[in-house]
Design an enzyme around this catalytic site. Structure first.
Site, PDB file in Angstrom:
ATOM      1  CD  GLN A 141      -1.138   0.021   3.746  1.00  0.00           C
ATOM      2  OE1 GLN A 141      -1.516  -1.073   4.137  1.00  0.00           O
ATOM      3  NE2 GLN A 141      -1.517   1.147   4.336  1.00  0.00           N
ATOM      4  CB  CYS A 147      -4.912  -0.852   5.411  1.00  0.00           C
ATOM      5  SG  CYS A 147      -5.949   0.129   6.496  1.00  0.00           S
ATOM      6  CG  HIS A 284      -3.309  -2.338   9.357  1.00  0.00           C
ATOM      7  ND1 HIS A 284      -3.209  -1.545   8.236  1.00  0.00           N
ATOM      8  CD2 HIS A 284      -2.586  -3.456   9.083  1.00  0.00           C
ATOM      9  CE1 HIS A 284      -2.462  -2.156   7.329  1.00  0.00           C
ATOM     10  NE2 HIS A 284      -2.075  -3.325   7.817  1.00  0.00           N
ATOM     11  CG  ASN A 301       0.088  -6.140   6.738  1.00  0.00           C
ATOM     12  OD1 ASN A 301      -0.705  -5.314   6.307  1.00  0.00           O
ATOM     13  ND2 ASN A 301       0.900  -5.891   7.747  1.00  0.00           N
TER      14      ASN A 301
END
Ligand SMILES: *[C@@H]1O[C@H](CO)[C@@H](O)[C@H](O)[C@H]1NC(C)=O
Ligand SMILES: *[C@@H]1O[C@H](CO)[C@@H](O)[C@H](O)[C@H]1NC(C)=O
Ligand SMILES: *[C@@H]1O[C@H](CO)[C@@H](O)[C@H](O)[C@H]1NC(C)=O
Ligand SMILES: *[C@@H]1O[C@H](CO)[C@@H](O)[C@H](O)[C@H]1NC(C)=O
Ligand SMILES: *[C@@H]1O[C@H](CO)[C@@H](O)[C@H](O)[C@H]1NC(C)=O
Ligand SMILES: *[C@@H]1O[C@H](CO)[C@@H](O)[C@H](O)[C@H]1NC(C)=O
Ligand SMILES: *[C@@H]1O[C@H](CO)[C@@H](O)[C@H](O)[C@H]1NC(C)=O
Ligand SMILES: *[C@@H]1O[C@H](CO)[C@@H](O)[C@H](O)[C@H]1NC(C)=O
Length: 332
Positions: A141, A147, A284, A301
């Site tokens: 990102q 996110c 997040h 992630n």
């Protein structure tokens, strides 16, 4: 690396580093890191400041790794010239905004709020959607609080694979640009937003491919020309906040989860349990893609494969880092 260059920079910078008690070893580590992480600086002062932040982070990593009671290890990475505060500012969402959203979403839907189905536990021992080919390559990102678009895009990619056997990268940038107030959403580009808003948007307009709407990591004007034929989720649901419910959900597909990633910047491998469990700050959005036989969560992630276990983190069982708090899954 040119060794003359290294010797010259050491000679020039030595007085400063001696004052800061920086070893040759650390200096070499910095030279190596900076050759792999290109940075531009506004001034010599900023350059020096970044170096000192790097040395501090390097020390934290070394200290942690030298203590053998930890279940996870840390490493230097792309965040190593940022202070904790800068990391939170540039990469994470604002936890008070996340809390407010969850509060509103929960109270708006009080009658339909997810209640636990944990009585009927049909979950199998382990699940890992990575081994079923359901996940695209891990993305990055960058320095943009986007996110939530990566969480939503990965959720749609894996659902598209499970349902249509087609693994295609979807466009996070379309979500960053188009899931905005003009379209009736409270999401806010690089300043954060909500995976379920992306699902709602995509159910109406479709999400196009990464290839046709590439990621640039800043918010631009929404350009949905010709994208009204992309993938469209039909329905999705919130997952109740128990471990059994998340496990049951993961038996059907990956799940979009919101976590406290305040302390995640230098995670490298192992089972993470470093969040302050008495002070969870949800900030997040990521994707749970499975759990192992010990109940550790496997989480994808969006900080590139250079971070964590090839871009993934394993979280200790139960509500580690708040992982059970506010989760969504596509159902059709
Ligand atoms: C500098 O580092 C050495 C070795 O790690 C240590 O023994 C010493 O106390 C440090 N000095 C200062 C001023 O921090
Ligand atoms: C909840 O409802 C209020 C009032 O109708 C609205 O302003 C707000 O956007 C809603 N929040 C969410 C998350 O749906
Ligand atoms: C709340 O319920 C409304 C109407 O049933 C639905 O459209 C919306 O997606 C739900 N919002 C959340 C956050 O679950
Ligand atoms: C998978 O989906 C993409 C994007 O919609 C499409 O271009 C491609 O042809 C599909 N592949 C297969 C094998 O159906
Ligand atoms: C919008 O998307 C179309 C189709 O991908 C592209 O040709 C065009 O250049 C884009 N416009 C802008 C302003 O980015
Ligand atoms: C965890 O958060 C609590 C409450 O804010 C605080 O009192 C405590 O010092 C924190 N613990 C650590 C290890 O930071
Ligand atoms: C945490 O998870 C473990 C393993 O799944 C379980 O045995 C334990 O009861 C859980 N603890 C709490 C407080 O939920
Ligand atoms: C789980 O959700 C219930 C409401 O459904 C709430 O009362 C409880 O505080 C939540 N627990 C956690 C750990 O978030």
């Amino acid at each position: 690396m040119n060794s003359k260059f290294i010797l010259l920079s050491i000679a020039l910078l030595m007085p400063i580093y001696l004052a800061q008690n920086v070893s040759i070893e650390k200096l070499l580590a910095y030279n190596k890191w900076s050759s792999q992480n290109l940075r531009t600086f506004l001034s010599e002062e900023e350059k020096l400041f970044r170096q000192l932040v790097f040395f501090e982070n390097l020390q934290k990593v070394k200290d942690h790794n030298s203590q053998d009671h930890h279940t996870y290890s840390l490493d230097i990475n792309q965040f190593s010239d940022m202070t904790e505060e800068e990391f939170a500012e540039k990469v994470l969402m604002k936890s008070h905004v996340v809390d407010l959203h969850i509060q509103q979403a929960t109270s708006n839907n009080s009658t339909s709020t997810a209640s636990s189905n944990s009585a009927s536990n049909n979950a199998i021992i382990t699940v890992d959607w990575r081994t079923k080919g359901a996940l695209t390559a891990v993305k990055n990102q960058g320095q943009c609080g986007s996110c939530w678009t990566f969480s939503a895009a990965a959720l749609m990619e894996s659902f598209n694979f499970i349902k249509n056997k087609n693994l295609t990268d979807f466009s996070e940038q379309q979500l960053v640009d188009c899931v905005n107030s003009a379209n009736g959403y409270s999401s806010n580009g690089c300043n954060g937003g909500w995976p379920e808003s992306c699902l709602d948007y995509s159910s109406k307009f479709g999400i196009t491919t990464l290839k046709s709407y590439p990621y640039v990591g800043v918010q631009k004007k929404c350009n949905i020309t010709g994208t009204n034929n992309g993938f469209k989720p039909k329905s999705w649901k919130q997952i109740p906040n128990t471990s059994k419910d998340l496990q049951n959900a993961l038996n059907f597909s990956p799940v979009s989860v919101i976590v406290d990633a305040s302390t995640w910047s230098h995670y490298s491998s192992g089972v993470y349990n470093g969040c302050n469990q008495t002070n969870i700050q949800l900030n997040h959005a990521v994707v749970a893609v499975g759990y192992d036989s010990l109940g550790n969560w496997i989480v994808r992630n969006s900080w590139s494969t250079a971070w964590g276990e090839q871009g993934y983190i394993r979280l200790a069982p139960n509500n580690t880092c708040g992982i059970l708090s506010y989760n969504y899954q596509i159902t059709a």
